[in-house]
Design an enzyme around this catalytic site. Sequence first.
Site, PDB file in Angstrom:
ATOM      1  N   GLU A   1      17.671  -4.519 130.990  1.00 14.51           N
ATOM      2  CA  GLU A   1      16.679  -3.798 132.071  1.00 14.51           C
ATOM      3  C   GLU A   1      15.348  -4.311 132.145  1.00 14.51           C
ATOM      4  O   GLU A   1      14.608  -3.746 132.279  1.00 14.51           O
ATOM      5  CB  GLU A   1      16.839  -2.435 132.140  1.00 14.51           C
ATOM      6  CG  GLU A   1      18.244  -2.027 132.153  1.00 14.51           C
ATOM      7  CD  GLU A   1      18.370  -0.285 131.927  1.00 14.51           C
ATOM      8  OE1 GLU A   1      17.143   0.412 131.779  1.00 14.51           O
ATOM      9  OE2 GLU A   1      19.417   0.204 131.816  1.00 14.51           O
TER      10      GLU A   1
ATOM     11  N   ASN B   1      21.417  -7.938 130.396  1.00 19.13           N
ATOM     12  CA  ASN B   1      22.232  -6.566 131.054  1.00 19.13           C
ATOM     13  C   ASN B   1      21.383  -6.026 131.917  1.00 19.13           C
ATOM     14  O   ASN B   1      20.120  -5.630 131.595  1.00 19.13           O
ATOM     15  CB  ASN B   1      22.695  -5.696 129.870  1.00 19.13           C
ATOM     16  CG  ASN B   1      23.550  -4.662 130.263  1.00 19.13           C
ATOM     17  OD1 ASN B   1      24.693  -4.894 130.893  1.00 19.13           O
ATOM     18  ND2 ASN B   1      23.351  -3.515 129.898  1.00 19.13           N
TER      19      ASN B   1
ATOM     20  N   HIS C   1      26.180   0.936 138.224  1.00 20.04           N
ATOM     21  CA  HIS C   1      25.739   2.318 138.245  1.00 20.04           C
ATOM     22  C   HIS C   1      25.916   2.371 139.634  1.00 20.04           C
ATOM     23  O   HIS C   1      24.773   2.276 140.329  1.00 20.04           O
ATOM     24  CB  HIS C   1      24.638   3.048 137.557  1.00 20.04           C
ATOM     25  CG  HIS C   1      24.878   2.814 135.999  1.00 20.04           C
ATOM     26  ND1 HIS C   1      25.890   3.664 135.359  1.00 20.04           N
ATOM     27  CD2 HIS C   1      24.087   2.424 135.100  1.00 20.04           C
ATOM     28  CE1 HIS C   1      25.773   3.391 133.939  1.00 20.04           C
ATOM     29  NE2 HIS C   1      24.634   2.554 133.737  1.00 20.04           N
TER      30      HIS C   1
ATOM     31  N   GLU D   1      28.989  -0.718 132.330  1.00 22.72           N
ATOM     32  CA  GLU D   1      28.500   0.638 132.460  1.00 22.72           C
ATOM     33  C   GLU D   1      29.174   1.372 133.621  1.00 22.72           C
ATOM     34  O   GLU D   1      28.303   2.115 134.220  1.00 22.72           O
ATOM     35  CB  GLU D   1      26.898   0.917 132.263  1.00 22.72           C
ATOM     36  CG  GLU D   1      26.340   0.204 131.228  1.00 22.72           C
ATOM     37  CD  GLU D   1      24.786   0.483 130.939  1.00 22.72           C
ATOM     38  OE1 GLU D   1      24.288   1.271 131.521  1.00 22.72           O
ATOM     39  OE2 GLU D   1      24.357  -0.223 129.904  1.00 22.72           O
TER      40      GLU D   1
ATOM     41  N   ASP E   1      30.082   3.239 136.653  1.00 24.38           N
ATOM     42  CA  ASP E   1      30.447   4.636 137.280  1.00 24.38           C
ATOM     43  C   ASP E   1      30.079   4.893 138.468  1.00 24.38           C
ATOM     44  O   ASP E   1      29.224   3.871 138.972  1.00 24.38           O
ATOM     45  CB  ASP E   1      29.830   5.803 136.493  1.00 24.38           C
ATOM     46  CG  ASP E   1      28.378   5.636 136.023  1.00 24.38           C
ATOM     47  OD1 ASP E   1      27.756   5.115 136.787  1.00 24.38           O
ATOM     48  OD2 ASP E   1      27.806   6.290 134.978  1.00 24.38           O
TER      49      ASP E   1
HETATM   50  O1  9MR Z   1      24.196   7.087 128.050  1.00 23.52           O
HETATM   51  C1  9MR Z   1      22.743   7.213 127.640  1.00 23.52           C
HETATM   52  C2  9MR Z   1      22.283   8.516 127.801  1.00 23.52           C
HETATM   53  O2  9MR Z   1      22.746   9.270 126.987  1.00 23.52           O
HETATM   54  C3  9MR Z   1      20.475   8.523 127.490  1.00 23.52           C
HETATM   55  O3  9MR Z   1      20.140   9.783 127.574  1.00 23.52           O
HETATM   56  C4  9MR Z   1      19.931   7.533 128.362  1.00 23.52           C
HETATM   57  C5  9MR Z   1      18.540   7.389 128.305  1.00 23.52           C
HETATM   58  O4  9MR Z   1      17.883   6.384 128.911  1.00 23.52           O
HETATM   59  O5  9MR Z   1      20.571   6.168 128.223  1.00 23.52           O
HETATM   60  C6  9MR Z   1      21.637   6.130 128.572  1.00 23.52           C
HETATM   61  O6  9MR Z   1      22.461   4.731 128.781  1.00 23.52           O
HETATM   62  C7  9MR Z   1      21.902   4.105 129.679  1.00 23.52           C
HETATM   63  C8  9MR Z   1      22.232   2.532 129.065  1.00 23.52           C
HETATM   64  O7  9MR Z   1      21.708   2.629 127.423  1.00 23.52           O
HETATM   65  C9  9MR Z   1      21.431   1.602 130.035  1.00 23.52           C
HETATM   66  N1  9MR Z   1      21.648   1.702 131.342  1.00 23.52           N
HETATM   67  C10 9MR Z   1      21.483   2.823 131.663  1.00 23.52           C
HETATM   68  C11 9MR Z   1      22.352   3.907 130.994  1.00 23.52           C
HETATM   69  C12 9MR Z   1      22.154   5.318 131.695  1.00 23.52           C
HETATM   70  O8  9MR Z   1      20.929   5.789 131.683  1.00 23.52           O
END
Ligand code: 9MR
Length: 387
Positions: free
Chosen positions: A148, A189, A225, A255, A257
Amino acid sequence: MKIATLAALVASVPAVSAQLHALAKNAGLLYFGTAVGPGDSRDAPYYALSNDIKNFGQYTPDNAQKWDATEPQRGRFQYTQADAIVNRAIANKMIMRCHTLVWYSQLPSWVSSGSWTKDTMTSVMQTHISNVMGHFKSKCYAWDVVNEALEDNGTYRNNPFLKALGDSYFALSFKFAAAADPDTKLYYNDYNLEYFPVKADGAVRIVKLVQAAGVPIHGVGLQAHMTVGRTPSRSNLTWTLEKYTSLGLDVAYTELDVRIKPLPSNSSSLQAQAKEYEAIVGSCLDVPRCVGITVWGFGDAHSWIPQTFPGAGDSCLFDKNSKPKPAFSSVSAILASASGKRVPWGSKPTSLVSATSVVATSAPVVQTTVVMLPSKTSTKVAVTSVA
Ligand code: 9MR
Protein backbone atom coordinates in the site's frame (compact mmCIF):
# COMPACT_ATOMS: atom_id res chain seq x y z
CA MET A 1 -24.66 -13.53 -17.66
CA LYS A 2 -28.28 -13.07 -16.70
CA ILE A 3 -29.17 -13.56 -13.05
CA ALA A 4 -31.45 -16.47 -14.01
CA THR A 5 -28.56 -18.21 -15.80
CA LEU A 6 -26.27 -17.63 -12.87
CA ALA A 7 -28.88 -18.92 -10.46
CA ALA A 8 -29.21 -22.09 -12.56
CA LEU A 9 -25.43 -22.49 -12.56
CA VAL A 10 -25.28 -21.91 -8.83
CA ALA A 11 -28.10 -24.38 -8.19
CA SER A 12 -26.30 -27.00 -10.29
CA VAL A 13 -23.28 -27.07 -7.98
CA PRO A 14 -23.83 -29.06 -4.82
CA ALA A 15 -22.09 -26.96 -2.17
CA VAL A 16 -21.06 -29.96 -0.12
CA SER A 17 -18.92 -31.45 -2.86
CA ALA A 18 -17.39 -28.17 -4.04
CA GLN A 19 -13.98 -27.63 -2.54
CA LEU A 20 -12.25 -24.42 -3.43
CA HIS A 21 -8.57 -25.34 -3.27
CA ALA A 22 -9.08 -28.69 -4.94
CA LEU A 23 -11.04 -27.02 -7.74
CA ALA A 24 -8.48 -24.23 -8.03
CA LYS A 25 -5.65 -26.74 -8.41
CA ASN A 26 -7.59 -28.61 -11.10
CA ALA A 27 -8.03 -25.26 -12.84
CA GLY A 28 -4.27 -24.72 -12.92
CA LEU A 29 -3.95 -22.30 -10.00
CA LEU A 30 -1.37 -22.94 -7.31
CA TYR A 31 -3.81 -22.34 -4.48
CA PHE A 32 -7.08 -20.99 -3.15
CA GLY A 33 -6.33 -19.59 0.30
CA THR A 34 -7.50 -17.46 3.18
CA ALA A 35 -6.25 -15.00 5.74
CA VAL A 36 -6.10 -16.50 9.22
CA GLY A 37 -5.94 -14.94 12.64
CA PRO A 38 -5.83 -15.76 16.33
CA GLY A 39 -9.63 -15.48 16.79
CA ASP A 40 -10.40 -18.28 14.34
CA SER A 41 -10.15 -21.12 16.83
CA ARG A 42 -12.93 -19.65 19.01
CA ASP A 43 -15.44 -20.60 16.30
CA ALA A 44 -15.33 -24.38 15.89
CA PRO A 45 -17.08 -24.78 12.49
CA TYR A 46 -15.05 -21.89 11.05
CA TYR A 47 -11.80 -23.26 12.44
CA ALA A 48 -12.53 -26.73 11.07
CA LEU A 49 -13.13 -25.28 7.61
CA SER A 50 -9.97 -23.19 7.79
CA ASN A 51 -7.97 -26.37 8.40
CA ASP A 52 -9.56 -28.22 5.50
CA ILE A 53 -6.96 -28.25 2.74
CA LYS A 54 -9.53 -29.28 0.16
CA ASN A 55 -11.03 -25.79 0.58
CA PHE A 56 -8.03 -23.70 1.62
CA GLY A 57 -4.55 -24.61 0.49
CA GLN A 58 -2.84 -21.39 1.49
CA TYR A 59 -2.72 -19.09 4.52
CA THR A 60 -1.86 -15.43 4.96
CA PRO A 61 -1.56 -14.22 8.58
CA ASP A 62 -3.96 -11.28 8.97
CA ASN A 63 -1.78 -9.37 11.44
CA ALA A 64 0.86 -11.65 12.97
CA GLN A 65 3.77 -10.81 10.64
CA LYS A 66 3.30 -7.05 10.58
CA TRP A 67 5.96 -4.73 11.97
CA ASP A 68 4.09 -3.91 15.20
CA ALA A 69 3.69 -7.63 15.86
CA THR A 70 7.21 -8.75 14.98
CA GLU A 71 9.44 -5.86 16.13
CA PRO A 72 7.42 -3.83 18.64
CA GLN A 73 10.60 -2.35 20.08
CA ARG A 74 13.74 -1.67 18.12
CA GLY A 75 15.75 -4.85 17.80
CA ARG A 76 13.33 -6.96 19.90
CA PHE A 77 11.79 -9.54 17.59
CA GLN A 78 8.90 -11.83 18.50
CA TYR A 79 7.24 -14.49 16.39
CA THR A 80 4.99 -16.52 18.68
CA GLN A 81 1.69 -15.73 16.93
CA ALA A 82 3.10 -15.95 13.44
CA ASP A 83 4.91 -19.20 14.22
CA ALA A 84 1.60 -20.73 15.32
CA ILE A 85 0.08 -19.91 11.92
CA VAL A 86 3.10 -21.08 9.94
CA ASN A 87 3.19 -24.32 11.93
CA ARG A 88 -0.51 -24.84 11.24
CA ALA A 89 0.15 -24.38 7.53
CA ILE A 90 3.04 -26.83 7.65
CA ALA A 91 0.97 -29.40 9.58
CA ASN A 92 -1.86 -29.01 7.05
CA LYS A 93 0.61 -29.10 4.10
CA MET A 94 -0.52 -25.66 2.99
CA ILE A 95 1.32 -22.86 1.20
CA MET A 96 2.18 -19.68 3.15
CA ARG A 97 1.89 -16.21 1.66
CA CYS A 98 3.68 -13.99 4.15
CA HIS A 99 2.50 -10.46 4.90
CA THR A 100 3.99 -7.80 5.19
CA LEU A 101 7.34 -5.99 5.64
CA VAL A 102 7.34 -2.33 4.59
CA TRP A 103 3.97 -0.70 5.19
CA TYR A 104 2.88 2.65 6.58
CA SER A 105 0.24 1.10 8.86
CA GLN A 106 0.56 -1.05 11.96
CA LEU A 107 4.03 0.39 12.41
CA PRO A 108 5.20 0.64 16.01
CA SER A 109 5.57 4.23 17.18
CA TRP A 110 9.34 3.90 17.43
CA VAL A 111 9.33 3.70 13.61
CA SER A 112 6.45 6.02 12.77
CA SER A 113 7.49 8.78 15.19
CA GLY A 114 11.24 8.36 14.90
CA SER A 115 13.38 10.96 13.24
CA TRP A 116 15.28 9.21 10.50
CA THR A 117 18.09 10.04 8.12
CA LYS A 118 18.69 8.17 4.92
CA ASP A 119 21.30 6.00 6.61
CA THR A 120 19.43 5.25 9.82
CA MET A 121 16.23 4.35 7.95
CA THR A 122 18.17 2.10 5.58
CA SER A 123 19.63 0.28 8.54
CA VAL A 124 16.25 -0.01 10.31
CA MET A 125 14.63 -1.45 7.16
CA GLN A 126 17.47 -3.86 6.51
CA THR A 127 17.47 -5.11 10.11
CA HIS A 128 13.71 -5.60 10.09
CA ILE A 129 13.53 -7.35 6.72
CA SER A 130 16.50 -9.60 7.27
CA ASN A 131 15.36 -10.68 10.74
CA VAL A 132 11.73 -11.33 9.86
CA MET A 133 12.39 -13.00 6.52
CA GLY A 134 15.34 -14.84 8.01
CA HIS A 135 13.12 -16.26 10.75
CA PHE A 136 10.62 -17.61 8.19
CA LYS A 137 13.23 -18.52 5.59
CA SER A 138 12.10 -21.21 3.15
CA LYS A 139 8.63 -21.35 4.75
CA CYS A 140 6.99 -18.61 2.67
CA TYR A 141 6.01 -19.19 -0.93
CA ALA A 142 5.70 -15.42 -1.31
CA TRP A 143 6.22 -12.24 0.72
CA ASP A 144 4.37 -8.94 0.39
CA VAL A 145 7.54 -6.86 0.62
CA VAL A 146 6.03 -3.41 0.14
CA ASN A 147 2.35 -2.86 0.92
CA GLU A 148 0.00 0.00 0.00
CA ALA A 149 2.63 2.55 -1.04
CA LEU A 150 0.23 4.40 -3.34
CA GLU A 151 -2.59 6.87 -2.93
CA ASP A 152 -5.67 6.25 -5.07
CA ASN A 153 -4.51 8.97 -7.49
CA GLY A 154 -1.32 7.03 -8.18
CA THR A 155 1.07 9.28 -6.22
CA TYR A 156 3.35 7.83 -3.58
CA ARG A 157 1.82 7.64 -0.14
CA ASN A 158 3.65 9.74 2.40
CA ASN A 159 5.23 7.45 4.97
CA PRO A 160 8.41 7.36 7.06
CA PHE A 161 10.21 5.35 4.38
CA LEU A 162 9.42 7.78 1.56
CA LYS A 163 10.24 10.70 3.83
CA ALA A 164 13.72 9.39 4.63
CA LEU A 165 14.66 7.75 1.35
CA GLY A 166 12.42 9.08 -1.41
CA ASP A 167 11.41 6.53 -4.04
CA SER A 168 14.67 4.63 -3.55
CA TYR A 169 12.98 2.77 -0.69
CA PHE A 170 11.16 0.50 -3.14
CA ALA A 171 14.28 -1.03 -4.70
CA LEU A 172 16.05 -1.09 -1.32
CA SER A 173 13.22 -3.06 0.29
CA PHE A 174 13.24 -5.65 -2.48
CA LYS A 175 17.03 -5.82 -2.42
CA PHE A 176 17.09 -6.57 1.31
CA ALA A 177 14.25 -9.08 0.85
CA ALA A 178 16.05 -10.93 -1.96
CA ALA A 179 19.17 -11.14 0.19
CA ALA A 180 17.23 -12.45 3.20
CA ASP A 181 15.44 -15.27 1.34
CA PRO A 182 16.42 -15.75 -2.29
CA ASP A 183 13.86 -18.55 -2.81
CA THR A 184 10.62 -16.71 -2.07
CA LYS A 185 8.50 -14.68 -4.50
CA LEU A 186 8.70 -10.98 -3.76
CA TYR A 187 5.49 -8.99 -4.25
CA TYR A 188 4.25 -5.43 -4.31
CA ASN A 189 0.72 -5.54 -2.82
CA ASP A 190 -2.03 -2.88 -2.88
CA TYR A 191 -5.80 -2.24 -2.95
CA ASN A 192 -7.95 -0.39 -5.48
CA LEU A 193 -5.59 -1.30 -8.33
CA GLU A 194 -8.71 -3.00 -9.71
CA TYR A 195 -10.70 0.22 -9.60
CA PHE A 196 -8.36 3.03 -10.54
CA PRO A 197 -6.20 2.75 -13.70
CA VAL A 198 -4.12 5.67 -12.46
CA LYS A 199 -3.32 3.75 -9.28
CA ALA A 200 -2.67 0.56 -11.26
CA ASP A 201 -0.17 2.56 -13.33
CA GLY A 202 1.46 3.78 -10.12
CA ALA A 203 2.18 0.13 -9.29
CA VAL A 204 3.64 -0.31 -12.79
CA ARG A 205 5.95 2.62 -11.98
CA ILE A 206 7.07 0.97 -8.75
CA VAL A 207 7.74 -2.34 -10.53
CA LYS A 208 9.79 -0.56 -13.19
CA LEU A 209 11.81 1.34 -10.57
CA VAL A 210 12.73 -1.94 -8.88
CA GLN A 211 13.50 -3.67 -12.18
CA ALA A 212 15.61 -0.70 -13.35
CA ALA A 213 17.69 -1.02 -10.19
CA GLY A 214 18.46 -4.62 -11.17
CA VAL A 215 16.65 -5.95 -8.11
CA PRO A 216 14.25 -8.92 -8.24
CA ILE A 217 10.50 -8.40 -8.01
CA HIS A 218 8.30 -11.35 -8.91
CA GLY A 219 4.69 -10.34 -8.49
CA VAL A 220 1.98 -7.80 -7.88
CA GLY A 221 -0.74 -8.65 -5.39
CA LEU A 222 -4.12 -7.12 -6.05
CA GLN A 223 -5.94 -7.10 -2.73
CA ALA A 224 -9.42 -7.00 -4.30
CA HIS A 225 -11.40 -5.46 -1.46
CA MET A 226 -14.44 -4.91 -3.64
CA THR A 227 -17.94 -3.49 -3.23
CA VAL A 228 -21.08 -5.03 -4.71
CA GLY A 229 -22.34 -2.94 -7.60
CA ARG A 230 -18.93 -1.45 -8.26
CA THR A 231 -16.78 -4.39 -9.27
CA PRO A 232 -15.29 -3.92 -12.76
CA SER A 233 -16.14 -6.48 -15.43
CA ARG A 234 -14.12 -9.68 -15.83
CA SER A 235 -12.44 -8.31 -18.98
CA ASN A 236 -11.50 -5.07 -17.27
CA LEU A 237 -10.04 -6.98 -14.35
CA THR A 238 -8.09 -9.16 -16.79
CA TRP A 239 -6.79 -6.01 -18.49
CA THR A 240 -5.49 -4.75 -15.16
CA LEU A 241 -3.80 -8.06 -14.30
CA GLU A 242 -2.08 -8.02 -17.70
CA LYS A 243 -0.48 -4.65 -16.91
CA TYR A 244 1.80 -6.61 -14.58
CA THR A 245 2.17 -9.93 -16.38
CA SER A 246 3.35 -7.99 -19.43
CA LEU A 247 6.25 -6.80 -17.28
CA GLY A 248 7.26 -10.41 -16.65
CA LEU A 249 5.57 -10.68 -13.25
CA ASP A 250 3.13 -13.06 -11.60
CA VAL A 251 -0.11 -11.70 -10.20
CA ALA A 252 -2.43 -12.91 -7.44
CA TYR A 253 -5.61 -11.74 -5.74
CA THR A 254 -4.38 -11.47 -2.19
CA GLU A 255 -7.19 -10.22 0.10
CA LEU A 256 -10.43 -10.81 -1.76
CA ASP A 257 -13.81 -9.86 -0.32
CA VAL A 258 -16.88 -8.22 -1.84
CA ARG A 259 -18.82 -6.14 0.65
CA ILE A 260 -22.53 -5.45 0.54
CA LYS A 261 -24.14 -2.15 1.45
CA PRO A 262 -26.81 -1.60 2.58
CA LEU A 263 -27.35 -4.36 5.06
CA PRO A 264 -29.14 -6.60 5.66
CA SER A 265 -28.23 -8.41 2.47
CA ASN A 266 -31.05 -10.06 0.55
CA SER A 267 -31.29 -12.62 -2.21
CA SER A 268 -30.75 -10.01 -4.88
CA SER A 269 -27.61 -8.50 -3.30
CA LEU A 270 -26.27 -11.99 -2.54
CA GLN A 271 -26.77 -13.03 -6.18
CA ALA A 272 -25.07 -9.83 -7.37
CA GLN A 273 -22.21 -10.58 -5.00
CA ALA A 274 -21.97 -14.13 -6.38
CA LYS A 275 -21.69 -12.74 -9.89
CA GLU A 276 -18.96 -10.30 -8.91
CA TYR A 277 -16.94 -12.97 -7.09
CA GLU A 278 -17.27 -15.02 -10.26
CA ALA A 279 -15.92 -12.16 -12.42
CA ILE A 280 -12.91 -11.69 -10.14
CA VAL A 281 -12.02 -15.38 -9.99
CA GLY A 282 -12.71 -15.65 -13.73
CA SER A 283 -10.24 -12.86 -14.48
CA CYS A 284 -7.53 -14.76 -12.62
CA LEU A 285 -8.33 -17.87 -14.65
CA ASP A 286 -8.01 -15.77 -17.83
CA VAL A 287 -4.41 -14.81 -17.07
CA PRO A 288 -1.82 -17.60 -17.24
CA ARG A 289 0.43 -15.98 -14.66
CA CYS A 290 -2.32 -15.39 -12.09
CA VAL A 291 -1.07 -17.88 -9.53
CA GLY A 292 -3.78 -17.94 -6.90
CA ILE A 293 -6.56 -16.32 -4.94
CA THR A 294 -6.66 -15.53 -1.23
CA VAL A 295 -9.82 -14.37 0.54
CA TRP A 296 -9.42 -12.05 3.53
CA GLY A 297 -11.29 -14.42 5.81
CA PHE A 298 -14.11 -16.59 4.47
CA GLY A 299 -16.92 -16.17 7.03
CA ASP A 300 -19.10 -13.12 7.58
CA ALA A 301 -18.63 -13.39 11.35
CA HIS A 302 -14.88 -12.96 10.98
CA SER A 303 -14.60 -10.15 8.46
CA TRP A 304 -12.81 -6.86 9.10
CA ILE A 305 -15.36 -4.97 6.97
CA PRO A 306 -18.17 -4.04 9.43
CA GLN A 307 -15.72 -2.38 11.82
CA THR A 308 -13.97 -0.37 9.13
CA PHE A 309 -16.97 0.40 6.90
CA PRO A 310 -19.99 0.83 9.18
CA GLY A 311 -23.18 -0.26 7.44
CA ALA A 312 -21.34 -2.58 5.05
CA GLY A 313 -20.62 -6.29 5.47
CA ASP A 314 -21.63 -9.82 4.49
CA SER A 315 -18.58 -9.74 2.25
CA CYS A 316 -17.45 -13.36 2.45
CA LEU A 317 -18.09 -16.73 0.79
CA PHE A 318 -19.68 -18.22 3.93
CA ASP A 319 -22.30 -16.68 6.21
CA LYS A 320 -22.04 -15.99 9.94
CA ASN A 321 -22.70 -19.68 10.69
CA SER A 322 -20.05 -20.85 8.23
CA LYS A 323 -22.69 -21.98 5.75
CA PRO A 324 -21.83 -21.50 2.06
CA LYS A 325 -23.44 -18.53 0.32
CA PRO A 326 -24.33 -18.14 -3.38
CA ALA A 327 -20.85 -16.65 -3.89
CA PHE A 328 -19.28 -19.90 -2.70
CA SER A 329 -21.26 -21.77 -5.33
CA SER A 330 -20.47 -19.32 -8.14
CA VAL A 331 -16.75 -19.42 -7.30
CA SER A 332 -16.84 -23.22 -7.19
CA ALA A 333 -18.65 -23.30 -10.53
CA ILE A 334 -16.26 -20.98 -12.33
CA LEU A 335 -13.27 -22.91 -10.97
CA ALA A 336 -14.87 -26.20 -12.00
CA SER A 337 -15.52 -24.86 -15.48
CA ALA A 338 -11.78 -24.26 -15.95
CA SER A 339 -10.80 -27.76 -14.82
CA GLY A 340 -8.01 -29.12 -16.99
CA LYS A 341 -8.12 -26.12 -19.31
CA ARG A 342 -5.33 -24.11 -17.81
CA VAL A 343 -1.70 -25.10 -17.42
CA PRO A 344 -0.20 -24.07 -14.08
CA TRP A 345 2.41 -21.36 -14.26
CA GLY A 346 5.88 -22.85 -14.02
CA SER A 347 5.12 -25.90 -16.11
CA LYS A 348 3.36 -24.18 -18.96
CA PRO A 349 5.10 -23.62 -22.31
CA THR A 350 6.34 -20.08 -22.85
CA SER A 351 4.07 -19.80 -25.89
CA LEU A 352 1.13 -19.48 -23.52
CA VAL A 353 2.56 -16.29 -22.11
CA SER A 354 1.43 -14.42 -25.23
CA ALA A 355 3.96 -12.25 -26.99
CA THR A 356 6.00 -11.38 -23.92
CA SER A 357 9.11 -13.35 -24.62
CA VAL A 358 9.84 -14.51 -21.11
CA VAL A 359 12.05 -17.23 -19.78
CA ALA A 360 9.84 -19.64 -17.87
CA THR A 361 12.03 -21.14 -15.20
CA SER A 362 11.62 -21.35 -11.48
CA ALA A 363 14.16 -18.55 -11.26
CA PRO A 364 12.97 -14.95 -11.50
CA VAL A 365 11.49 -14.41 -14.93
CA VAL A 366 13.52 -12.26 -17.27
CA GLN A 367 11.58 -10.03 -19.58
CA THR A 368 13.15 -9.58 -22.96
CA THR A 369 10.46 -7.80 -24.95
CA VAL A 370 8.14 -5.01 -24.06
CA VAL A 371 4.61 -5.67 -25.20
CA MET A 372 1.95 -3.11 -25.93
CA LEU A 373 -1.35 -4.39 -24.65
CA PRO A 374 -4.37 -3.92 -26.88
CA SER A 375 -6.10 -0.83 -25.65
CA LYS A 376 -9.34 -1.54 -23.89
CA THR A 377 -11.60 0.93 -22.27
CA SER A 378 -11.47 0.56 -18.59
CA THR A 379 -14.47 1.16 -16.44
CA LYS A 380 -13.42 3.82 -14.02
CA VAL A 381 -15.75 3.31 -11.14
CA ALA A 382 -16.37 6.02 -8.61
CA VAL A 383 -15.59 4.69 -5.17
CA THR A 384 -15.53 6.91 -2.18
CA SER A 385 -14.42 4.27 0.26
CA VAL A 386 -10.99 2.73 0.32
CA ALA A 387 -9.80 -0.47 1.87
O1 9MR B 1 -7.26 -7.87 8.74
C1 9MR B 1 -6.48 -6.85 9.33
C2 9MR B 1 -7.24 -6.24 10.49
O2 9MR B 1 -7.42 -7.19 11.50
C3 9MR B 1 -6.49 -5.04 11.02
O3 9MR B 1 -7.28 -4.40 11.99
C4 9MR B 1 -6.22 -4.08 9.86
C5 9MR B 1 -5.45 -2.86 10.35
O4 9MR B 1 -4.91 -2.15 9.30
O5 9MR B 1 -5.45 -4.76 8.87
C6 9MR B 1 -6.19 -5.77 8.31
O6 9MR B 1 -5.55 -6.29 7.18
C7 9MR B 1 -5.27 -5.36 6.12
C8 9MR B 1 -4.10 -5.90 5.36
O7 9MR B 1 -3.02 -6.17 6.22
C9 9MR B 1 -3.67 -4.94 4.26
N1 9MR B 1 -4.77 -4.59 3.41
C10 9MR B 1 -5.99 -4.16 4.06
C11 9MR B 1 -6.41 -5.20 5.11
C12 9MR B 1 -7.72 -4.79 5.74
O8 9MR B 1 -7.58 -3.59 6.45
